[in-house]
Scaffold this active site. Structure first.
Site, PDB file in Angstrom:
ATOM      1  N   HIS A 230      41.857 -10.066  15.843  1.00  0.00           N
ATOM      2  CA  HIS A 230      43.167  -9.876  15.228  1.00  0.00           C
ATOM      3  C   HIS A 230      43.125  -9.960  13.703  1.00  0.00           C
ATOM      4  CE1 HIS A 230      45.756 -10.034  18.922  1.00  0.00           C
ATOM      5  NE2 HIS A 230      44.641 -10.550  19.411  1.00  0.00           N
TER       6      HIS A 230
ATOM      7  N   ASP B  37      44.521  -8.721   5.081  1.00  0.00           N
ATOM      8  CA  ASP B  37      45.188  -8.995   6.349  1.00  0.00           C
ATOM      9  C   ASP B  37      44.664  -8.043   7.408  1.00  0.00           C
ATOM     10  OD1 ASP B  37      46.926 -10.427   7.930  1.00  0.00           O
ATOM     11  OD2 ASP B  37      48.652 -10.117   6.638  1.00  0.00           O
TER      12      ASP B  37
END
Length: 461
Positions: A157, A365
């Site tokens: 993730h 991110d």
């Protein structure tokens, strides 16, 4: 249909809305197959022996939730130590914040072995296993060593860093070699796949084969980008609920003479919040017309407050916000509203809809779903503008956003001015295209795409 087994650091009841979009998305397949979700219980046994944890089972509809307690020593070395003081900073490009304490990796390996040992007796021969995130990278290798031959997929993730950054991790070869025990590795962005390719070729002396397949250390796997999305319909239902509508009306009433810029983040050094606040300060300095008319609302919810780096960023942010309010604030206007607490998720759509500009400007991110939620929350007749870091995985999909380099304070300030001045027609066109992409590649598309690819993997290695 084969049973789905999900393994993650934490487990959530997929029937509960508070569990979040990921749990709901996984829950759909888990319910359909009478699946199993396995992970840490969240309980730390202070006086328990190292490496031993009690296994708990409960039913959530057709889904079995199996959770394991951890000893204090295991939790501190596996979770606080290796996962969050080594892998998290390194994978986000912050080698300066990594703590390569030698005993962390021992706890990390020990807990992954413990997970494998407790999970194996619960498995059926035709199960499909889906392991999630950086806490459990070596889990498949531990399962394979114990005789597990089922299909196993892994999804990361967070971002995968470049080869040279990965190589800074002591025993990085062991870590990356562990990935080759999986049949499928899912990454958030094509850039991550490219980083994986370069590592395999240059560090592992492996090969990049056709169709996103790679071979190294005598094993072959597929590594592909599966960008995670949001549940747009669920988020729209949240937006239509009373709490969200009340939030929107409150914000519109209290800031009727202002234009809102909004950031919603965890207080993490990867999110680029101080750089964002500095860019807002430069906006006020360079474009005086925004004084008294623009307000930045920055929500930074607490996270990992027992790690020193997070205390440092909190103090820096509080100092920056105080300085801007002191230098530019008026009796009836506060330039920055800084909130260091969690805002209830049911209020987030209304908050996003009230903001003329959504600021999603992380330094790095994996994806960043706040960007997609901001798009979904907008009024299509009068949408706000998304300002998005080019270093967020979402930037590969959301090209109609205004992309910025968050390290470039001046450039970001110029883009904020562009966003505040953008004509309605352009805002509508950009929003329509962004929303189409958010809908096309939502969280259900992500789940289906990954599981279809995993089911196509060979039945046995």
């Amino acid at each position: 249909m084969s049973r789905l087994v999900v393994i993650s650091n934490r487990v959530a009841d997929p029937r509960k809305a508070a569990a979040g979009g990921l749990a709901v998305a996984l829950g759909e397949s888990l319910q359909q197959t009478g699946g199993l979700w396995f992970g840490w219980s969240g309980t730390i046994v202070e006086d328990g022996p190292t490496g031993e944890g009690e296994l708990h089972k409960q039913q959530a509809g057709k889904v079995t939730l199996a959770t394991l307690d951890l000893s204090r020593e295991d939790h501190d070395s596996y979770y606080l130590g290796y996962s969050n003081k080594v892998l998290w900073p390194v994978f986000h490009g912050r080698l300066d914040l990594a703590n390569f304490e030698s005993n962390y990796i021992g706890g990390y390996r020990r807990v992954n072995q413990l997970f494998a040992r407790k999970l194996l007796p619960l498995l059926k021969d035709d199960d499909i296993l889906w392991v999630h995130d950086y806490h459990l990278i070596p889990l498949a290798a531990e399962l394979r060593a114990m005789g597990c031959r089922q299909r196993i997929g892994f999804f990361l993730h967070i971002p995968l860093p470049p080869q040279i950054t990965i190589a800074a991790i002591p025993q990085h070869e062991w870590l990356m070699r562990s990935l080759f025990a999986y049949d499928l590795v899912g990454l958030q962005a094509e850039q991550d796949v490219e980083h994986f390719r370069r590592y395999v070729i240059n560090e592992a002396q492996g090969q990049a084969l056709d169709g996103d397949h790679f071979r190294a250390w005598g094993q072959t796997l597929r590594a592909s980008a599966f960008p995670i999305g949001i549940d747009v319909d669920e988020f729209n239902a949240l937006a239509a609920a009373k709490e969200s509508r009340d939030m929107f009306e409150t914000m519109r009433r209290e800031y009727s003479q202002r234009r809102l810029l909004l950031g919603i983040d965890r207080l993490d050094y990867s999110k680029g919040i101080p750089q964002r606040v500095q860019a807002f300060r430069e906006l006020l300095a360079n474009y005086p017309e925004n004084r008294r008319s623009a307000t930045l609302i920055q929500i930074a919810s607490p996270t990992r407050e027992d790690v020193d780096a997070y205390g440092d960023i909190r103090r820096e942010l509080e100092s920056l916000c105080g300085a801007i309010n002191g230098d530019y604030g008026e009796l009836d206007w506060m330039p920055v509203r800084y909130i260091h607490r969690v805002v209830a998720r049911k209020r987030v759509p209304g908050l996003c809809r009230a903001a003329a500009v959504g600021l999603v400007t992380p330094l790095r991110d994996g994806m960043n779903l706040v960007a997609k939620e901001y798009i979904a929350a907008q009024d299509p007749d009068d949408p706000g503008v998304l300002v998005l870091s080019r270093f967020a995985g979402a930037a590969e999909q959301l090209k109609e956003a205004l992309l910025v380099n968050p390290y470039d304070t001046h450039g970001t300030a110029e883009t904020l001015q562009q966003a505040l001045q953008m004509p309605l027609a352009e805002r509508r066109v950009r929003h329509q295209r962004l929303l189409e992409r958010v809908r096309e590649q939502d969280v259900h598309w992500w789940r289906r795409s990954f599981l279809e690819a995993l089911r196509e993997a060979p039945a046995e290695r």
